[in-house]
Scaffold this active site. Structure first.
Site, PDB file in Angstrom:
ATOM      1  N   LEU A 230       0.812  -1.222   0.000  1.00  0.00           N
ATOM      2  CA  LEU A 230       0.000   0.000   0.000  1.00  0.00           C
ATOM      3  C   LEU A 230       0.849   1.279   0.000  1.00  0.00           C
ATOM      4  O   LEU A 230       0.337   2.360  -0.299  1.00  0.00           O
ATOM      5  CB  LEU A 230      -0.955   0.004   1.199  1.00  0.00           C
ATOM      6  CG  LEU A 230      -2.178  -0.902   1.030  1.00  0.00           C
ATOM      7  CD1 LEU A 230      -2.976  -0.962   2.327  1.00  0.00           C
ATOM      8  CD2 LEU A 230      -3.076  -0.423  -0.100  1.00  0.00           C
ATOM      9  N   HIS A 231       2.118   1.174   0.336  1.00  0.00           N
ATOM     10  CA  HIS A 231       3.084   2.289   0.283  1.00  0.00           C
ATOM     11  C   HIS A 231       2.520   3.643   0.741  1.00  0.00           C
ATOM     12  O   HIS A 231       2.393   3.876   1.927  1.00  0.00           O
ATOM     13  CB  HIS A 231       3.684   2.413  -1.122  1.00  0.00           C
ATOM     14  CG  HIS A 231       4.671   1.331  -1.438  1.00  0.00           C
ATOM     15  ND1 HIS A 231       5.694   0.957  -0.595  1.00  0.00           N
ATOM     16  CD2 HIS A 231       4.786   0.515  -2.514  1.00  0.00           C
ATOM     17  CE1 HIS A 231       6.398  -0.024  -1.131  1.00  0.00           C
ATOM     18  NE2 HIS A 231       5.862  -0.321  -2.284  1.00  0.00           N
TER      19      HIS A 231
END
Ligand SMILES: [Ca+2]
Length: 311
Positions: A230-231
Site C-alpha cells: 500500500l506504500h
C-alpha cells in the site's frame, strides 16, 4: 481529523492514499510534484482522480525537477499516464503555484496544517527555503519515503534508496535535517502492509480497480505477488491509526552522492566521532514497525463503505 495539504506525484498508490485521506481528513489542497509522472501530468491526474472519486480539493502545480540533480525519467509501472492508462484525461496541466500555496496556507493557519508528502520532497524543501518562518508553524510533516534496512528493506530503486528520496536526495536531506516536526514512514513498514488483487476488487471501488491493473501486472511479473504494497497509503494510516506504528527517534540525513545516493541514514553509532554529520540536528521520528492487520482493517472498512461517510 486533521487539515491536510497533500503533496503528491500522483501515481497508483498515491491515488489509493488520496481516496483514504479524502474519507478521513480535511483536504485543504493537493500540491503536485514530478516523480511517478511529470508535474503537468500530476496536475491532470489529481484533477481527473478527484472528479472520478468526487473529491473536492483544489490542485496546485509544484516543482518540475529536482533541486540539484538533472531530471530523470518518470516511473513506468503506473502506466504511461501514472494512473494505469484507464481513462482519457481532459484536464489542463496549468494550475496555481504549489510552493506559494504551501507557504501562504501555513502562515494563514499557523500550527493547524499537516503536510503529507508522498512524492519527492522538492516542494517542501522549496517552501522552507523560501520561507523559513513557516518551519515552526507546520503541525506535522508526514513523509512516505526512505528505507532503513529493517528485515532487508533497504531500497527499491537501488539496494540503498527508495524512489521518493532517490528522485531528489538534496531536497530530502534539507527537509529531514530541518526543524520541521517530521514522521517518516519508510519501506521498512510500507512493504509489510500488502493488499491482494481480489481484496482490491472487494473494495467495490471501480475507479481504484481500473487504475491498478498495470501496477498489479507488473507486481505479478516482477515479484510473483498478485497484489501490491500500500506504500503511500501508510502516510495516511499514521494519521488514522498512530497506535499501529512503532517509532524510533533520532537525527536523520540523506546521502546525496555516490553509489548510495538517496539512502536515508539515522544516527546509530554510540561512539564519539570527530566529524559528526548529525551534529546539532533535531530528532525526527521514523516508523520501523507496524501492526499490518490493524492498518489493513481500517483501510478496508473506510474504503469499502459505499456511503462515503467518514468512519
Ligand atoms: Ca507517490
Amino acid at each position: 481529523m486533521r487539515t491536510l495539504i497533500f503533496d503528491t506525484d500522483i501515481g497508483v498508490d498515491d491515488a489509493f492514499a488520496l481516496a483514504y485521506a479524502a474519507r478521513t481528513q480535511r483536504l485543504l489542497g493537493i500540491t503536485t510534484v514530478f516523480g511517478n509522472v511529470a508535474v503537468g501530468q500530476a496536475v491532470k491526474n489529481a484533477r481527473l482522480f478527484c472528479e472520478k472519486m468526487k473529491i473536492d480539493a483544489p490542485v496546485y502545480r509544484g516543482c518540475s525537477r529536482p533541486l540539484a540533480l538533472a531530471p530523470s525519467a518518470p516511473a513506468k509501472l503506473h502506466g504511461e499516464d501514472g494512473l494505469g492508462d484507464a481513462f482519457t484525461n481532459p484536464y489542463s496541466d496549468r494550475a496555481p503555484g504549489a510552493v506559494s500555496f504551501i507557504i501562504d496556507s501555513i502562515r494563514a493557519q499557523p500550527h493547524e496544517i499537516t503536510l503529507v508528502a508522498i512524492g519527492p520532497l522538492t516542494n517542501i524543501a522549496s517552501a522552507i527555503n523560501q520561507a523559513p518562518d513557516i518551519i515552526p508553524l507546520v503541525k506535522e510533516l508526514v513523509i512516505m519515503g526512505g528505507a532503513f534496512g529493517t528485515d532487508g528493506h533497504s531500497g527499491n530503486v537501488t539496494p540503498f534508496a527508495e524512489f521518493n528520496i532517490w528522485k531528489d536526495p538534496h531536497a530530502a536531506d534539507q527537509v529531514l535535517s530541518s526543524a520541521l516536526r517530521v514522521v517518516v514512514v519508510p519501506l521498512d513498514v510500507t512493504h509489510k502492509v500488502l493488499i491482494g488483487s481480489k481484496e482490491i476488487q472487494q473494495l467495490n471501488q471501480p475507479v481504484l480497480s481500473a487504475i491498478v491493473r498495470p501496477y498489479l501486472a507488473y507486481s505479478l511479473q516482477k515479484e510473483g505477488f498478485d497484489g501490491m504494497a500500500l506504500h503511500d497509503t501508510l502516510a495516511i494510516a499514521w494519521l488514522c491509526q498512530p497506535q499501529a506504528f512503532q517509532l524510533m527517534q533520532g537525527p536523520l540525513r540523506v546521502i546525496t552522492e555516490g553509489i548510495a545516493r538517496g539512502q536515508t541514514v539515522r544516527k546509530i553509532s554510540a561512539l564519539a566521532s570527530r566529524d559528526d554529520p548529525f551534529r546539532d540536528l533535531p530528532d525526527q521520528r521514523v516508523a520501523l514497525g507496524v501492526d499490518a492487520a490493524q492498518v489493513r482493517d481500517h483501510f478496508f472498512r473506510t474504503l469499502s463503505d459505499q456511503s462515503g461517510s467518514r468512519p
